[in-house]
Design a protein around this motif. Structure first.
Motif, mmCIF file in Angstrom:
data_model
loop_
_atom_site.group_PDB
_atom_site.id
_atom_site.type_symbol
_atom_site.label_atom_id
_atom_site.label_comp_id
_atom_site.label_asym_id
_atom_site.label_seq_id
_atom_site.Cartn_x
_atom_site.Cartn_y
_atom_site.Cartn_z
ATOM 1 N N MET A 5 0.857 -1.190 0.000
ATOM 2 C CA MET A 5 0.000 0.000 0.000
ATOM 3 C C MET A 5 0.889 1.234 0.000
ATOM 4 N N ILE A 6 0.491 2.219 -0.788
ATOM 5 C CA ILE A 6 1.195 3.506 -0.758
ATOM 6 C C ILE A 6 0.168 4.578 -0.402
ATOM 7 N N VAL A 7 0.484 5.366 0.587
ATOM 8 C CA VAL A 7 -0.370 6.491 0.962
ATOM 9 C C VAL A 7 0.241 7.709 0.275
ATOM 10 N N ALA A 8 -0.474 8.191 -0.736
ATOM 11 C CA ALA A 8 0.102 9.252 -1.568
ATOM 12 C C ALA A 8 -0.496 10.592 -1.189
ATOM 13 N N ASN A 9 0.344 11.600 -1.076
ATOM 14 C CA ASN A 9 -0.200 12.940 -0.901
ATOM 15 C C ASN A 9 0.574 13.962 -1.725
ATOM 16 N N ASP A 10 -0.178 14.995 -2.078
ATOM 17 C CA ASP A 10 0.397 16.082 -2.861
ATOM 18 C C ASP A 10 0.953 17.104 -1.876
ATOM 19 N N VAL A 11 2.264 17.206 -1.831
ATOM 20 C CA VAL A 11 2.878 18.108 -0.850
ATOM 21 C C VAL A 11 3.356 19.410 -1.499
ATOM 22 N N SER A 12 2.714 19.801 -2.600
ATOM 23 C CA SER A 12 3.043 21.098 -3.195
ATOM 24 C C SER A 12 2.900 22.157 -2.108
ATOM 25 N N PRO A 13 3.744 23.190 -2.127
ATOM 26 C CA PRO A 13 3.699 24.183 -1.042
ATOM 27 C C PRO A 13 2.306 24.736 -0.779
ATOM 28 N N THR A 14 1.452 24.865 -1.810
ATOM 29 C CA THR A 14 0.123 25.449 -1.620
ATOM 30 C C THR A 14 -0.770 24.566 -0.761
ATOM 31 N N THR A 15 -0.486 23.259 -0.641
ATOM 32 C CA THR A 15 -1.355 22.367 0.133
ATOM 33 C C THR A 15 -1.126 22.521 1.632
ATOM 34 N N GLY A 16 0.050 22.978 2.038
ATOM 35 C CA GLY A 16 0.355 23.154 3.470
ATOM 36 C C GLY A 16 0.459 21.834 4.217
ATOM 37 N N ILE A 17 0.557 20.716 3.500
ATOM 38 C CA ILE A 17 0.536 19.401 4.154
ATOM 39 C C ILE A 17 1.849 19.125 4.887
ATOM 40 N N MET A 18 2.968 19.376 4.191
ATOM 41 C CA MET A 18 4.269 19.084 4.802
ATOM 42 C C MET A 18 4.468 20.026 5.983
ATOM 43 N N GLY A 19 4.561 19.465 7.188
ATOM 44 C CA GLY A 19 4.728 20.283 8.388
ATOM 45 C C GLY A 19 3.408 20.771 8.949
ATOM 46 N N GLY A 20 2.278 20.544 8.248
ATOM 47 C CA GLY A 20 0.975 21.021 8.713
ATOM 48 C C GLY A 20 0.251 19.992 9.565
ATOM 49 N N VAL A 21 -1.032 20.286 9.905
ATOM 50 C CA VAL A 21 -1.778 19.390 10.799
ATOM 51 C C VAL A 21 -2.848 18.580 10.063
ATOM 52 N N ARG A 22 -3.092 18.924 8.787
ATOM 53 C CA ARG A 22 -4.109 18.184 8.039
ATOM 54 C C ARG A 22 -3.468 17.470 6.858
ATOM 55 N N ASN A 23 -4.210 16.528 6.300
ATOM 56 C CA ASN A 23 -3.664 15.764 5.192
ATOM 57 C C ASN A 23 -4.799 15.337 4.263
ATOM 58 N N ARG A 24 -4.488 15.214 3.000
ATOM 59 C CA ARG A 24 -5.463 14.736 2.019
ATOM 60 C C ARG A 24 -4.738 13.655 1.232
ATOM 61 N N VAL A 25 -5.128 12.424 1.454
ATOM 62 C CA VAL A 25 -4.328 11.320 0.908
ATOM 63 C C VAL A 25 -5.123 10.438 -0.044
ATOM 64 N N LYS A 26 -4.364 9.728 -0.856
ATOM 65 C CA LYS A 26 -4.933 8.685 -1.710
ATOM 66 C C LYS A 26 -4.316 7.373 -1.279
ATOM 67 N N ILE A 27 -5.153 6.347 -1.167
ATOM 68 C CA ILE A 27 -4.644 5.027 -0.795
ATOM 69 C C ILE A 27 -4.468 4.226 -2.086
ATOM 70 N N VAL A 28 -3.237 3.907 -2.397
ATOM 71 C CA VAL A 28 -2.936 3.208 -3.653
ATOM 72 C C VAL A 28 -2.558 1.766 -3.319
ATOM 73 N N THR A 29 -3.379 0.833 -3.796
ATOM 74 C CA THR A 29 -3.059 -0.593 -3.635
ATOM 75 C C THR A 29 -3.138 -1.230 -5.019
ATOM 76 N N ARG A 30 -2.874 -2.532 -5.074
ATOM 77 C CA ARG A 30 -2.973 -3.207 -6.378
ATOM 78 C C ARG A 30 -4.434 -3.303 -6.830
ATOM 79 N N ASP A 31 -5.360 -3.060 -5.879
ATOM 80 C CA ASP A 31 -6.791 -3.090 -6.241
ATOM 81 C C ASP A 31 -7.279 -1.768 -6.824
ATOM 82 N N GLY A 32 -6.511 -0.712 -6.652
ATOM 83 C CA GLY A 32 -6.964 0.572 -7.187
ATOM 84 C C GLY A 32 -6.559 1.743 -6.307
#
Ligand code: C5P
Length: 403
Positions: free
Chosen positions: A349-376
């Motif tokens: 499983m890969i938990v993918a997130n977009d950490v472009s500076p505009t997202t504020g994810i890296m170092g921030g308190v919220r996250n928006r992730v995609k769960i990538v498995t062999r199923d989709g």
């Protein structure tokens, strides 16, 4: 909240650590517990019943022979009308009384009369803690099913001594109370998990290093969430400013190679969640001395060399955990990069997130992730990092349950 609606009888005995019990009352109450205080006469030498009662918003019980208190509540009801008896600080004297079944004041009588779980947070001088008599009493109490949190190593308040004897911190005591009263399902009981978290620091010389913006919040939250579901968790953390999660074994490292070594030492495991933002490169030969700036000399160049890929090493290891989860912090082509990473790293499983500076994810308190498995690919909504952690831990438990 585990402590929501729980009634805690807090016995404060006479030690200087009693000043921390005031904060403990607040920490327990903000977690939803009600706190009914009992103070020994020794405790009242250190903190006042007025302060304790005001913080607890309850009557403070001090006297075994108080006619009023005995009529209103009584020491037997005091001992039973609660979900947990917590003694903080627990002095050597009170523990000695408990171990021998003595009941000569309200605190010791309540402790003898209770049929509820008992948690002690001892606090005393290191010599008193290591005294043979105290050791015997602790062993007796443990044999009787009494629970302990601490004591910790550190500076003593009353002397210039250091050693084991400090009362555990209020937050850790509250966490221990939560663990004891937690009746939620433990689908990961008996499972071992390794989690990496935070950045790595790769030295350039003794004072400079290469780092990144990872705070460790997501990895630490995942370690906590797995522990809450009953897993035995080893967290390998790079340098972060947040606290070690309660109920987790935390190993602190700086460099990627140290992180790899700590992870391999923690094998075998059922689950590996590699959240750390490991530096891809380190300085090929870090200088032993501070690199000096000399006027007129050319600017130094840093030759880099590749760091070990911990996720890939784990994903292809002979002791590969049953479930290997990686993270993918990307700034572009998130889906295709994550899918490729799944194969390359040998992850489930890969938990993918977009950490472009505009997202504020890296170092921030919220996250928006995609769960990538062999199923989709499954897109999760924007959530607090703690909620991502809880949902991910539940998903991990479910996948292991299905085999
Ligand atoms: O290849 P990339 O660095 O994007 O992969 C990210 C994932 O790999 C994360 O799970 C991270 O913890 C892990 N990783 C690692 N060791 C490295 C680099 C990345 O474990 N040297």
């Amino acid at each position: 909240m585990v402590l929501s609606g729980k009634r805690i009888l807090l016995i404060i005995s006479g030690g200087i650590a009693a000043y921390k019990s005031l904060d403990l009352i607040r920490r327990l109450r903000e977690r939803g517990a009600s706190v009914r205080p009992v103070m020994t006469s020794g405790a009242q030498q250190f903190v006042t019943p007025l302060a304790v009662g005001a913080l607890a918003a309850d009557h403070v019980f001090t006297d075994l022979f108080s006619r009023q208190d005995e009529q209103d509540v009584g020491h037997i009801r005091l001992a039973r009308d609660c979900d947990l008896v917590l003694v903080a600080p627990a002095t050597a004297d009170l523990m000695a009384k408990m171990a021998n079944g003595l009941a000569d004041d309200l605190a010791s009588t309540v402790l003898l009369a209770t049929d509820r779980p008992v948690l002690l947070a001892p606090a005393m001088n290191p010599h008193m803690w290591s005294n043979a008599a105290t050791k015997r009493n602790v062993a007796t109490l443990q044999g009787d099913g009494v629970h302990f949190i601490g004591p910790m190593a550190g500076e003593m308040a009353e002397s210039r001594e250091a050693g084991v004897g400090r009362m555990a911190e209020p937050l850790d005591i509250a966490a221990a109370a939560e663990r004891l009263l937690d009746t939620s399902p433990k689908p990961l009981a008996g499972r071992k998990a390794i989690v990496t978290s935070g950045p790595t620091h790769e030295p350039i010389d003794p004072v400079r290093y290469i780092a990144n913006r990872s705070s460790g919040r997501q990895g630490h939250a995942i370690a906590s969430a797995l522990a809450r579901l009953g897993a035995d968790v080893t967290l390998v953390s790079g340098p972060v400013t947040i606290a070690d999660p309660a109920g987790v074994k935390t190993i602190h490292v700086e460099r990627a190679e140290e992180m790899r070594d700590a992870v391999l030492t923690a094998l075998p495991a059922d689950i590996a969640v590699m959240v750390a933002a490991v530096a891809d490169w380190r300085v090929a030969s870090a200088s032993d001395q501070k690199i000096k700036k000399h006027p007129g000399e050319s600017i130094p160049t840093l030759a880099l060399t590749e760091n070990p890929d911990i996720l890939k090493t784990i994903g292809h290891h002979t002791l590969r955990p049953k479930l290997v989860v990686g993270f993918a912090a990307e700034t572009q082509d998130v889906d295709s990069n994550a899918k490729a990473k799944l194969e390359r790293k040998g992850a489930d499983m890969i938990v993918a997130n977009d950490v472009s500076p505009t997202t504020g994810i890296m170092g921030g308190v919220r996250n928006r992730v995609k769960i990538v498995t062999r199923d989709g690919i499954d897109q999760w909504p924007d959530m607090a990092k703690e909620d991502v952690a809880t949902k991910l831990a539940e998903m991990i438990a479910e996948r292991l349950r299905r085999g």
